[in-house]
Every structure is written in C-alpha cells, then in structure tokens.
Design a protein around this motif. Structure first.
Motif, PDB file in Angstrom:
ATOM      1  N   GLU A  75       0.768  -1.000  -0.086  1.00 15.05           N
ATOM      2  CA  GLU A  75      -0.037  -0.059  -0.006  1.00 15.05           C
ATOM      3  C   GLU A  75       0.956   1.243   0.066  1.00 15.05           C
ATOM      4  O   GLU A  75       0.615   2.232  -0.652  1.00 15.05           O
ATOM      5  N   ALA A  76       1.870   1.108   0.956  1.00 13.27           N
ATOM      6  CA  ALA A  76       2.742   2.370   0.879  1.00 13.27           C
ATOM      7  C   ALA A  76       3.375   2.604  -0.323  1.00 13.27           C
ATOM      8  O   ALA A  76       3.736   3.775  -0.803  1.00 13.27           O
ATOM      9  N   HIS A  77       3.893   1.701  -1.199  1.00 14.48           N
ATOM     10  CA  HIS A  77       4.606   1.704  -2.466  1.00 14.48           C
ATOM     11  C   HIS A  77       3.618   2.262  -3.622  1.00 14.48           C
ATOM     12  O   HIS A  77       4.058   2.918  -4.181  1.00 14.48           O
ATOM     13  N   PHE A  78       2.230   1.674  -3.635  1.00 18.35           N
ATOM     14  CA  PHE A  78       1.309   2.341  -4.536  1.00 18.35           C
ATOM     15  C   PHE A  78       0.712   3.541  -4.231  1.00 18.35           C
ATOM     16  O   PHE A  78       0.130   4.110  -4.957  1.00 18.35           O
ATOM     17  N   GLY A  79       0.875   3.838  -2.615  1.00 18.64           N
ATOM     18  CA  GLY A  79       0.119   5.240  -2.250  1.00 18.64           C
ATOM     19  C   GLY A  79      -1.313   5.159  -2.286  1.00 18.64           C
ATOM     20  O   GLY A  79      -2.009   6.024  -2.069  1.00 18.64           O
ATOM     21  N   ALA A  80      -1.865   3.920  -2.212  1.00 17.60           N
ATOM     22  CA  ALA A  80      -3.358   3.846  -1.846  1.00 17.60           C
ATOM     23  C   ALA A  80      -3.744   2.365  -1.515  1.00 17.60           C
ATOM     24  O   ALA A  80      -2.906   1.535  -1.749  1.00 17.60           O
ATOM     25  N   PRO A  81      -4.815   2.167  -0.790  1.00 12.22           N
ATOM     26  CA  PRO A  81      -5.130   1.016  -0.195  1.00 12.22           C
ATOM     27  C   PRO A  81      -5.172  -0.097  -1.432  1.00 12.22           C
ATOM     28  O   PRO A  81      -5.713   0.316  -2.500  1.00 12.22           O
ATOM     29  N   GLN A  82      -4.999  -1.468  -1.240  1.00 11.82           N
ATOM     30  CA  GLN A  82      -4.850  -2.446  -2.151  1.00 11.82           C
ATOM     31  C   GLN A  82      -5.648  -3.770  -1.840  1.00 11.82           C
ATOM     32  O   GLN A  82      -5.790  -3.861  -0.702  1.00 11.82           O
ATOM     33  N   ASP A  83      -5.971  -4.426  -2.935  1.00 15.10           N
ATOM     34  CA  ASP A  83      -6.653  -5.520  -3.064  1.00 15.10           C
ATOM     35  C   ASP A  83      -5.552  -6.510  -3.381  1.00 15.10           C
ATOM     36  O   ASP A  83      -5.430  -6.391  -4.701  1.00 15.10           O
ATOM     37  N   ILE A  84      -5.268  -7.559  -2.594  1.00 11.27           N
ATOM     38  CA  ILE A  84      -4.041  -8.287  -2.889  1.00 11.27           C
ATOM     39  C   ILE A  84      -4.643  -9.637  -2.709  1.00 11.27           C
ATOM     40  O   ILE A  84      -5.201 -10.105  -1.915  1.00 11.27           O
ATOM     41  N   GLU A  85      -3.983 -10.580  -3.959  1.00 13.25           N
ATOM     42  CA  GLU A  85      -4.031 -12.102  -3.602  1.00 13.25           C
ATOM     43  C   GLU A  85      -2.909 -12.606  -3.160  1.00 13.25           C
ATOM     44  O   GLU A  85      -1.890 -12.244  -3.584  1.00 13.25           O
ATOM     45  N   TRP A  86      -2.772 -13.436  -2.398  1.00 14.71           N
ATOM     46  CA  TRP A  86      -1.739 -14.097  -1.656  1.00 14.71           C
ATOM     47  C   TRP A  86      -1.749 -15.640  -1.779  1.00 14.71           C
ATOM     48  O   TRP A  86      -2.780 -16.244  -1.745  1.00 14.71           O
ATOM     49  N   ALA A  87      -0.556 -16.120  -1.470  1.00 14.05           N
ATOM     50  CA  ALA A  87      -0.490 -17.642  -1.428  1.00 14.05           C
ATOM     51  C   ALA A  87       0.656 -18.006  -0.446  1.00 14.05           C
ATOM     52  O   ALA A  87       1.800 -17.340  -0.490  1.00 14.05           O
ATOM     53  N   ILE A  88       0.464 -18.986   0.582  1.00 16.21           N
ATOM     54  CA  ILE A  88       1.803 -19.397   1.270  1.00 16.21           C
ATOM     55  C   ILE A  88       1.960 -21.003   0.800  1.00 16.21           C
ATOM     56  O   ILE A  88       1.269 -21.874   0.699  1.00 16.21           O
ATOM     57  N   ASP A  89       3.123 -20.990   0.463  1.00 16.38           N
ATOM     58  CA  ASP A  89       3.579 -22.390  -0.093  1.00 16.38           C
ATOM     59  C   ASP A  89       4.076 -23.307   1.010  1.00 16.38           C
ATOM     60  O   ASP A  89       3.918 -22.857   2.132  1.00 16.38           O
ATOM     61  N   PRO A  90       4.174 -24.592   0.450  1.00 20.01           N
ATOM     62  CA  PRO A  90       4.357 -25.607   1.735  1.00 20.01           C
ATOM     63  C   PRO A  90       5.658 -25.314   2.559  1.00 20.01           C
ATOM     64  O   PRO A  90       5.528 -25.971   3.761  1.00 20.01           O
ATOM     65  N   GLU A  91       6.399 -24.569   2.244  1.00 18.89           N
ATOM     66  CA  GLU A  91       7.600 -24.162   3.255  1.00 18.89           C
ATOM     67  C   GLU A  91       7.154 -23.161   4.209  1.00 18.89           C
ATOM     68  O   GLU A  91       7.976 -22.701   5.056  1.00 18.89           O
ATOM     69  N   GLY A  92       5.801 -22.379   3.927  1.00 15.48           N
ATOM     70  CA  GLY A  92       5.641 -21.275   4.720  1.00 15.48           C
ATOM     71  C   GLY A  92       5.803 -20.116   4.089  1.00 15.48           C
ATOM     72  O   GLY A  92       5.709 -18.946   5.231  1.00 15.48           O
ATOM     73  N   LYS A  93       6.413 -19.936   2.901  1.00 16.18           N
ATOM     74  CA  LYS A  93       6.904 -18.700   2.429  1.00 16.18           C
ATOM     75  C   LYS A  93       5.640 -18.030   1.826  1.00 16.18           C
ATOM     76  O   LYS A  93       4.857 -18.642   0.966  1.00 16.18           O
ATOM     77  N   ILE A  94       5.284 -16.822   2.094  1.00 15.10           N
ATOM     78  CA  ILE A  94       4.348 -15.798   1.485  1.00 15.10           C
ATOM     79  C   ILE A  94       4.726 -15.209   0.212  1.00 15.10           C
ATOM     80  O   ILE A  94       5.609 -14.740  -0.083  1.00 15.10           O
TER      81      ILE A  94
END
Length: 889
Positions: free
Chosen positions: A287-306
């Motif tokens: 959000e800080a990078h884009f300067g506006a609130p964001q709608d983000i899609e995310w995933a956590i892999d089997p090793e726990g990395k986001i």
C-alpha cells in the motif's frame, strides 16, 4: 514478424509499462521493485494481442461496438460474443507462439503455471475491473499454454467486461490485453488481503480471507473462508471468524485443478496469527509503495513462504476528505454537505469555489475567521469532489453537540442516529469549556450579524422577512453588472464582487429561525396535548415558500397552455427535448412560448442540483419543465387541482391553529394568547426557510451567466476549448487563463474525473478521518416486513411505487408513490401528481418533507435503501404519521 518486446520478464516492468503489459503485469513488476516476493514469470505483451486481433479480423466488429448505444445490452452482448468467438479460434502467430514457449521452457522450466489476463484498462487507480477477464490455473505443457493465452485474449470481450467498459465510456478500440504467465504456487493456504476494511472503510485495518489450497476458492466465492481483521499498527487481531472451508481447489500433477468437496470442512484455522500479522505487514508495504489501499491475492507455499500473485487498488473506498484541519490530532469527523442538501453528484470545481466563498463570508460575518473569502473557511474539506464540514470541534463541545443533534434530528434524521452512535467513541469525548465562555462567544457572533434586529423583524413583521431576503439577493446580483463589450476579466471581476460582498442571505437566518423557535414553544406549552400528526396539519400549505409558489405557478401555466389547441397539440405530440430546442429558436406556439418565457423569467434560475454553478439552469435548458407540463396535461380535466388542495390544506391548518389555541386557553388565557402568537409565527415563517436558498440559487444563476460570457470570449480567443470549461476551473485559475496560461489539459482531466464521479453509487453522510463510515448501510425492517423511517407528513396512502433516481424526464401517474434517494426544488413538479413520498434521506424539516406537507401528501423520509428495496409497480403503503412503509411481497 519481429517478436522483439513481445515477451518480457516481470522484473522488467513498472507502472509505466501499462500500455504494453496491462495493469496486472505492471503492478507485479512494481511489487518486485519494492522487494515484495512474487512468483517468477513473464508477460506476453499487448503487441501479441494486436497481432492476433488483426489475424482474427475483429476491426469491423470493434467499430460497431464503439458506436453501439451503451444502454443496449443485447447489442453489446451480441457483438462481444462475435469478437470472443473470433479470438478463441484464431491461430497464435508462429513467431509469437515460439517466443512464448521459449520463455515458458527457459524461465519456468515447463512447470505448471497460472495464466492471467492483464488488460490495459484494469487494476487502475480509479477502475479496478476486478474479475472482468479470465485466469487459468494449473496450466501444464506448451499446447495448453497457447490455448490458455487464446482464451485470455477472448476474455477481454466477455459480456460483463464489455458492459463494464461501456458504462465507463471506455472506447473498446483503445483497450488491449497482455497475458501474465507465472509459476503456479502449490499453496498450503491462499486467499485475499485488503489493506483497508472494505465494509467500514477504516484504513490500516487489514482484512484477510483465507482457505486451504489455491486462492481461487476464495476469489470465486466457492468456499466459506476464515476471516480475520488485523490492526496494522499494533498487530492486534480484532476479528477472527473461522469458516467451514468445505471446498478446496488444488492443482493436479498432470495439469489442471481439482475441486474437492469436503463433507465436514475444517474447524481449524488455515493460517496462524503470526502469518496473519505478516500478511498485514506485507500488505502495508505494498500500500505504501502504490500510495493507495490495495486488494491483494496471496499464497503460502508448503515451506511457509508468503508470495503475492496480484495487487490492485480498492476503488470502492470513498476518498478521505482533505481540508485545512485534516492534520489536526485525533480523528476528524466529516459531515457531508452534499448529502444534507440531497445532491449526491459531485460539485464542479467552480461550484466548490462558490461554497468555499459563501462559507468564508459567513465565517467573517460572525467573527470566527478573518481570511480571504475565496479561500473558504477552514472547516471545509473536500472528498471525491464533494463538500464536507469538519464538525469535530462542534461534537466535542457540550453546547455544539446538543445543537447539532437537535438540528440534524429534524433536518436529516438518520444523521442524528449515526452521530449518537459515533459519540460512544471515547476519542470524541467532550472538551469542557466554561459555559460562560461559550455563551459569550455565541452572543458576540449573534450581535456581530445583527441577530437581535433580525429576530425582532421575525417577531413583529414576519411577512416582511421573505421580501427582505429577496431584496438582499437583488443587492448582491446588482454587484454583478458588466458593461457590454467588456473583456473576460471584467466578468470575473463582477463575479468576485458578488462573492466578496457581505453574505446578506446568511444574515437573515435569525428571522427565519423565529419560526422554528415558535414551534418549539408550541410543543413546550401544549406538551402531550399536541401530537405529531397535528403538527403536520399545522405545517400544511405554508405561505411565503418560493418552492411551492413555483410549483403552483407551473400547474396554472399547464392549465393556460392546455386551453390553447396549438400549444396542447405540441406538448402531446413532440418530445420535451425537441420542444426545448424550439423554445430556444422562438418557434413554439405563441401561447406556449409566451407562458414559458414568463415562467422562466421568474423561476429560470432553478434546476436539478441547482446549488452547483456547473449545472444548467432551467432557463438554459427547459426540457424538464416542458416534460412536467406535458405530464400535467396528460392527466385530463378530472385530475385533482393542486391549487385547490393547497387552499384546502391552508384552511385545515388555520382550523387546527384555532383548535390548539382553544385547548391552551382552557389552561389559562395568557397561555392561549402565547399559543396563538406562536402558531401565527410558525405559519408565517416556517415556509420562509426555502427563501434564503432560493436567493442563493438566484445569485449562483447570475454568476453562472457571467462566467459563461467570459467562457465565450476566452473560447473565441483560443484560450479555452469550450465556454463551459470555466466551471472546471476556479476563479484564480481563470484569472491565469486570461493572462495566457493554458489549462486545457487540466480541464480535460477534471471533466474525466467528474464523469467518473457521476457514477459513484454511495456517498457517506458521516466519515471519519481514518476512513471509517459509522453508518450502517441497511435499516432494520419492521416486524411486518415494512421499512422504517422518519414521519414527515401525516396521512396514510396505498398505491403503486414509482422509483425515480433522476427527475429529468420522469413521469408520476396520479396516485403513484414517489420513491427517491432525496429531493431538491428541481424534483418538486413531480410532487403535484404523487400520492405519497418515500425518501432515503431527510428529516421532518428537510426540503422534501416540507413540500410534501404543504401539498398534503403522506411522506416518510430517512428510509435506508428505499430505492433498492422497493421496485417500480410494487404496491406500498405509506404511513406518514408512524414513519412506516409497508411493502407487499
């Protein structure tokens, strides 16, 4: 063909890559530059799409789509299907196919991938287009990859995407599509993260929906996910609600995905608190990078990395208003001037200028501020081109809080309810100021504007108050005289003289307030002997109200022109728009031309959303008035004459006043005489509440004509592109234009933003500086399935509903019940034929309520969501005394 630039790694992209990579890919490149973990991948640029589109020969269909009527959904769908079919079956040009497959093999090792559409008109700051184009998961192998690319290209022309763009006036010939190919994350858990709460609007409160497996289960709504809300600054998880997560989508080893339906679901959280906090923190970085609130899609892999796989702006949030006091400590409370006035559309920049100047004059007159009126008093804030009042100080002052609650309860009842809830916030506790200090400040302000003299006028000469207001408006308008042949700057000088003059209209408000105080006295003296239905009767058919005078004059006009065969024929056979053009050409039948000209000479300053100088007046475009007159004529001679009903209401009100006097006299002669005096002042002054606004509207209309003349001259000089460009600048900017500054690009951008804002569906009445909107959107239904609101005009009526969102061109059949978001004087010609009124906005003293009472039609106002919960043709019952609207199933 050359393939240079056809395939690019995501790391080569940034926000400037939008034309070649589309919004989704450009945003992924930006996240990589910000150091956010993103799955590796590449983009097949828009040049590939254009080559495929040329091979599919969709050019003629695009031309047809561009020229189609945006409201013709069937035609849009037909053309979209034809273009989609052509792109779905096109052969990917060999050179493009080879470049795509090479990148797939070299950069991603031929592994399973996610193939996502990335249009040049999506994931933008002002239009996210979320879900408009297609995504394919678990794509494995070269042939499957090229097939997914083709299907992504075709998805640019799904019916929903085509309609979405048509509604936003986006030319389909200018839209292109890139395709993102990323290594698929075989997610242990995935979902969606909003960096601001999309329900409450609160910024810096992350909202997370999570489910096992691929995030498609959450995005598509296929499963009931876990829901968490996290305060970004403290990491506190303020809400945790576990879903059953019965549907899980997983990637298959041989390509594709599997939807698994689990009978019992899972009662366990699929992400830990630590992971939720890490997601919230990562979202805050994006959000800080884009300067506006964001709608983000995310995933956590089997090793726990986001890993983040998408980010787009949240375009549904209402912008936080900004003003001189915005940086003050603690939460600020913003009250919407637009909503209070029933004007949901944005103001033009010049409209904002005028109300800033009006406020500046009012603040100077009361000694609250000594700045330049053109800058506006510091309590204004602007959000989404709409005006807000910063009422934080008022609500934290004991007297201010009581006064605001009292006024809002009567002028816009739902605002009062929202404020009562808001005051439970400990951050808005009272700042106790000695009563004598508050009293002294109020007394000084009242004396400075001559309030004692104004109050005396209201008490002694109530019938002179409206004339005084009209005279003060005339005096301000007289300051705007300009000699013929003057340069543009002379017209700007005249407008500025009007804006810098003492705000005489405002100075008359104490006289008008006498009527409201008199009503309060009546309630106090009669107590339980006075019910609300009797108050509504007393307030019927009030004299000295310019709005009801206008409406009755319009009805009388319809009777006169209806008696002329040529005029009657024209009104029945020609469309209002055509008649308006004939009026401008002075070619209407003589009687209609003369009568309309006379009406507009007195009332032509009015219009729908008339408090914005950027909106045309009826004298500029009488289409709405001609439509109303035609509507009246279609009612026939048997229609109940509103003037007769108005006179009957006046007689009933006078009888009620005498009854109240007799009732009070039974408890003492003096009490009876005081009630008589108070009832008289209520009757003679309550209608005058519309007069100051009408005076302001007249001032605005005259200033509008001056600015248009300046605009014509500046257009002739080549300094503006069109004469009405003047309304998209403020006075200081117009001064610069006369000196040679070129603001045409700025005007074009502001026009675009205005068009965009006209489509905004919701404007909050109260907003906090952290983005929180304290109002609950839907009101609870009554136990009988009805809707609740504020009683506005007593009486009970059952009839067909007519939901009207825009009064221009609307027609109300006799007995139909008008259901509207709100009303201003531009709506009131519809009241003459309506059997009842339901409004989403307003209180018992709001404009719509006052006019409804004067016409004697039952009305309920402040009914949340009325225009969405009631449909045209539905039978409804309006009980204006109880504040209830019954809706038949």
């Amino acid at each position: 063909m050359t393939t240079e630039g056809t395939v690019l790694p995501l790391s080569a992209l940034d926000r400037s890559s939008l034309p070649i990579a589309g919004g989704k890919a450009a945003n992924l490149g930006e996240m990589l530059r910000a150091g956010v973990p993103v799955p590796p991948g590449f983009v097949l640029t828009t040049s590939a799409f254009r080559a495929a589109a040329e091979a599919a020969n969709i050019g003629p269909k695009l031309e047809a789509l561009a020229s189609a009527d945006p409201s013709d959904r069937d035609r849009l769908a037909e053309l979209a299907a034809e273009i989609r079919a052509a792109l779905s079956s096109v052969t990917v040009p060999d050179a493009i196919a080879e470049a795509c497959v090479r990148a797939y093999d070299v950069e991603l090792g031929g592994a399973a991938v996610a193939v996502r559409s990335s249009a040049t008109a999506e994931d933008l700051p002002d239009a996210s287009f979320a879900g408009q184009q297609d995504t394919y998961l678990g794509v494995l192998g070269k042939d499957a990859l090229l097939d997914a690319v083709r299907r992504c290209w075709a998805s640019l022309f799904t019916e929903r995407a085509v309609v979405y763009r048509a509604d936003r006036s986006i030319d389909p010939r200018e839209v292109s599509l890139a395709v993102v190919v990323q290594r698929l994350v075989h997610a242990r858990a995935a979902g969606v993260l909003f960096t601001a709460n999309p329900v409450t609007g609160r910024r810096h409160e992350a909202v997370i929906d999570a489910a096992p497996g691929l995030g498609e289960a959450v995005v598509s709504g296929a499963t009931n996910p876990d829901h968490l809300e996290v305060r970004v600054d403290t990491g506190e998880i303020v809400t945790r609600r576990l879903g059953d997560k019965r549907v899980v989508i997983e990637a298959l080893p041989g390509g594709g995905t599997r939807h698994e339906q689990r009978a019992d679901g899972s009662a366990e959280a699929c992400i830990s608190d630590t992971e939720a906090r890490a997601l919230a923190a990562m979202g805050a970085r994006v959000e800080a990078h884009f300067g506006a609130p964001q709608d983000i899609e995310w995933a956590i892999d089997p090793e726990g990395k986001i890993l983040l796989v998408q980010s787009r702006p949240i375009t549904t949030l209402f912008p936080i208003p900004e003003g001189p006091w915005s940086s003050k400590e603690g939460p600020r409370v913003y009250f919407s001037f637009n909503v209070a006035q029933g004007v949901f559309r944005p103001f033009s920049p010049m409209g904002l200028q005028f109300w800033r100047a009006f406020s500046g004059n009012a603040a100077r007159a009361t000694g609250l501020w000594d700045g330049d009126p053109l800058d506006g008093a510091p309590f204004w804030a602007i959000g989404a081109n709409r005006l807000f009042l910063d009422i934080t100080g008022v609500l934290r002052n004991p007297l201010g809080r009581r006064v605001f609650l009292f006024a809002s309860t009567r002028m816009e009842a739902r605002t009062g309810a929202v404020v009562r809830t808001l005051l439970e916030d400990e951050r808005l506790g009272l700042v106790h100021t000695p009563s004598w200090k508050t009293a002294r400040s109020v007394a000084r302000a009242l004396v400075s504007i001559g309030a004692p003299r104004m109050v005396l006028r209201g008490l002694v000469k109530p019938d002179a108050v409206s004339a005084k207001i009209a005279a003060d408006a005339d005096a301000t308008i007289a300051l705007g005289e300009v000699a013929e042949g003057s340069p543009p700057s002379a017209y700007l000088d005249a407008v500025e003289r009007m804006l810098r003059a003492p705000f005489f209209i405002f100075l008359n408000m104490p006289s008008v307030a006498v009527g409201f105080v008199a009503l309060r006295v009546l309630r106090g003296l009669l107590g339980d002997d006075l019910d609300e239905a009797e108050v509504h009767t007393l307030l019927r058919s009030l004299p000295n109200n310019p709005t009801t005078e206008m409406d009755l004059e319009l009805w009388a006009l319809s009777r006169r022109v209806g008696a002329d065969p040529a005029s009657r024929s024209a009104l029945r056979e020609e469309a209002p728009l055509a008649l308006a053009k004939r009026y401008a050409d002075r070619s209407l039948p003589a009687v209609l031309q003369r009568e309309l000209q006379a009406f507009l000479a007195r009332w032509g300053a009015r219009g729908v959303a008339e408090i914005d100088i950027g909106v045309p007046r009826w004298r500029d475009d009488p289409t709405h008035i001609l439509g109303s007159v035609a509507n009246y004529l279609s009612l026939g001679e048997d229609a109940a004459p509103p003037d007769v009903a108005f006179e009957r209401g006046a007689r009933e009100a006078e009888r009620k006043a005498e009854e109240l006097v007799s009732r009070a006299r039974a408890k003492g002669v003096l009490r009876g005489e005081v009630v008589r005096f108070a009832a008289s002042r209520v009757r003679r002054l309550m209608g005058v509440r519309e007069a100051p606004k009408f005076g302001i509207v007249r001032i605005i209309a005259h200033a509008r004509s001056l600015l248009l003349q300046a605009g014509r001259l500046l257009t002739q000089e080549g300094k503006l592109a069109a004469e009405d460009d003047v309304f998209f600048l403020d006075l200081r900017e117009l001064r610069a234009v006369t000196g040679g500054t070129d603001f045409r690009a700025l005007v074009a951008e502001r026009r675009r933003l205005n068009t965009q804002e006209l489509g905004r569906k919701h404007v909050p009445r109260i907003l906090l500086s952290d983005g929180t909107e304290p109002e609950t959107i839907a009101a609870a239904a009554s136990s009988e399935g009805g809707l609740s609101g504020t009683p506005a005009s007593a009486g009970r009526v059952t009839g067909k509903a007519r939901v009207v969102l825009d009064p221009v061109g609307a027609k109300i059949e006799p007995g139909e019940i008008l259901v509207a978001p709100s009303t201003d004087p531009g709506w009131t010609p519809l009241f003459l034929t309506a059997g009842g009124l339901v409004m989403e906005m307003g209180g018992s003293m709001s404009h719509g309520a006052v006019v409804a009472r004067e016409y004697g039609i039952p009305a309920v106002v402040g009914v949340a969501g009325a225009t969405a919960r009631i449909t045209t043709g539905q039978m409804i019952t309006v009980d204006g005394g109880a504040g209830q609207v019954g809706v038949e199933a």
